[in-house]
Structures are given as structure tokens and as C-alpha cells.
Scaffold this motif. Structure first.
Motif, short mmCIF file in Angstrom:
data_model
loop_
_atom_site.label_atom_id
_atom_site.label_comp_id
_atom_site.label_asym_id
_atom_site.label_seq_id
_atom_site.Cartn_x
_atom_site.Cartn_y
_atom_site.Cartn_z
N LEU A 83 0.81 -1.22 0.00
CA LEU A 83 0.00 0.00 0.00
C LEU A 83 0.85 1.27 0.00
O LEU A 83 0.33 2.37 0.09
CB LEU A 83 -0.94 0.01 1.21
CG LEU A 83 -2.02 -1.07 1.22
CD1 LEU A 83 -2.79 -1.04 2.53
CD2 LEU A 83 -2.94 -0.93 0.03
N LYS A 124 -10.32 3.69 -1.11
CA LYS A 124 -9.26 3.57 -0.10
C LYS A 124 -8.58 4.92 0.02
O LYS A 124 -8.29 5.57 -0.97
CB LYS A 124 -8.25 2.51 -0.55
CG LYS A 124 -7.07 2.35 0.36
CD LYS A 124 -7.34 1.31 1.40
CE LYS A 124 -6.12 1.10 2.28
NZ LYS A 124 -6.46 1.08 3.67
N PHE A 130 -5.43 7.28 0.89
CA PHE A 130 -3.98 7.28 0.92
C PHE A 130 -3.50 8.63 1.42
O PHE A 130 -4.16 9.65 1.22
CB PHE A 130 -3.40 7.03 -0.48
CG PHE A 130 -3.54 5.60 -0.95
CD1 PHE A 130 -2.46 4.74 -0.89
CD2 PHE A 130 -4.74 5.13 -1.43
CE1 PHE A 130 -2.58 3.43 -1.32
CE2 PHE A 130 -4.87 3.82 -1.86
CZ PHE A 130 -3.79 2.96 -1.80
N GLY A 183 -1.22 3.87 1.96
CA GLY A 183 -2.60 3.50 2.27
C GLY A 183 -2.77 2.85 3.62
O GLY A 183 -3.89 2.49 4.00
N ASN A 184 -1.68 2.66 4.37
CA ASN A 184 -1.79 2.12 5.72
C ASN A 184 -2.30 3.21 6.66
O ASN A 184 -2.05 4.40 6.44
CB ASN A 184 -0.41 1.66 6.22
CG ASN A 184 0.08 0.43 5.49
OD1 ASN A 184 -0.47 -0.65 5.67
ND2 ASN A 184 1.10 0.59 4.66
#
Length: 174
Positions: free
Chosen positions: A82, A112, A114, A128-129
């Protein structure tokens, strides 16, 4: 009927106001600070991590608590797939700022979020974590007040927002 201390302990259907900060356990850096009171109805609205909510149970106004949390339990393990670095020329100008959030969609239509984490003259990196993923943190909380929640607050799960007081003057579009 006289109230006892037990009546003012945090429990189900109690309206609680508190402030808190989140500290990185390893570095001691303050990651988040909530300076304005956060108000919620205990047992109706899980506003903080389950471990924090459990530790608040039974506390009184004026008490301070610290709760250590392994954020991997909350957000999962860090996924390096990610983390994406691309040439800056491939990134629209409005996203070229560290700290910028970018909402992206995959081919299945799933969104998602980011975060732009690094940028130099040639490249830009997004992650993206969750920002707390993989960290050990300490929630430091101060309970400001505890009282019985009203039926309306219980239904809403927290404080009821009031509109501005404009002194009974009707407003109209300009």
C-alpha cells in the motif's frame, strides 16, 4: 433524592466529557491532542478504541488514565504493497503536498484513503496504511464530567448540536 458518587461513575447511559492525547510509546511524540471536550454517551457510542472504553468504565470526573494500545490490533499489520512511489509528473498538482489525503478507487469500485508521506523534486510517495499502523501508543485521558444522559442524547449517541443564537431574528438569503 440525593446523588451518590456511584451515580456519577462512567457506565451505560452516562454522558461523559473528556479530553485526551495520543502519545507514541517509543518516541514520546504527541501524535494527536483533543483540547476541546469530547462528549459521548457511554455504552451507546464507541468513540474511542474498545480498550480505552473499557478502562473508562467506573471512572469519575477529575480522574486521569493512561491506556497502552498496540495499533496493529486496531488497524492490522502494515502492508508495504500500500506504499506507492511514482514520478511527480504523473501526479496532479493538487495532490503534491505532504499530508494531503487522496481517495482512490480500485477496479471493483472500492475506495481507499492514501496519505502523501514523502515528496522530492522527482517523486511522490503515498501510503494507504493507517498512520498509527504498527505503532504502540498511549492514550492519556482526563475525565471532565459524568452525568446521566438525556433520552435525546442516548438516541443521538452524544451531545446534541445547537444552532447559533441569532436573537430570534429571522434570516434570509442575501
Amino acid at each position: 433524592m440525593k446523588e451518590t458518587i456511584e451515580d456519577n461513575r462512567i457506565g451505560d447511559n452516562k454522558f461523559v466529557e473528556l479530553t485526551y492525547r495520543v502519545v507514541d510509546q517509543k518516541t514520546g511524540d504527541v501524535l494527536t491532542t483533543v483540547e476541546f471536550p469530547l462528549g459521548y454517551v457511554h455504552g451507546s457510542n464507541e468513540v474511542l478504541a474498545p480498550q480505552v472504553m473499557a478502562e473508562l468504565e467506573g471512572k469519575l470526573a477529575g480522574e486521569r488514565i493512561s491506556v497502552s494500545i498496540d495499533c496493529t490490533d486496531l488497524y492490522g499489520s502494515r502492508d508495504e504493497s500500500l506504499v506507492i512511489t511514482d514520478l511527480i509528473e504523473n501526479v496532479p498538482d493538487e495532490y503534491r503536498e505532504v499530508g494531503m489525503r487522496i481517495l482512490m478507487e480500485n477496479d471493483k469500485g472500492q475506495a481507499k484513503s492514501f496519505l502523501v508521506t514523502r515528496m522530492d523534486d522527482k517523486t511522490l510517495t503515498i501510503d494507504g496504511n493507517h498512520p498509527l499502523c504498527g505503532r504502540m501508543v498511549v492514550f492519556e485521558l482526563e475525565v471532565l464530567s459524568v452525568r446521566d444522559a438525556t433520552d435525546a442524547e442516548i438516541s443521538a449517541g452524544g451531545a446534541l448540536e445547537k444552532g447559533p443564537d441569532i436573537g430570534g431574528i429571522p434570516t434570509r438569503p442575501i
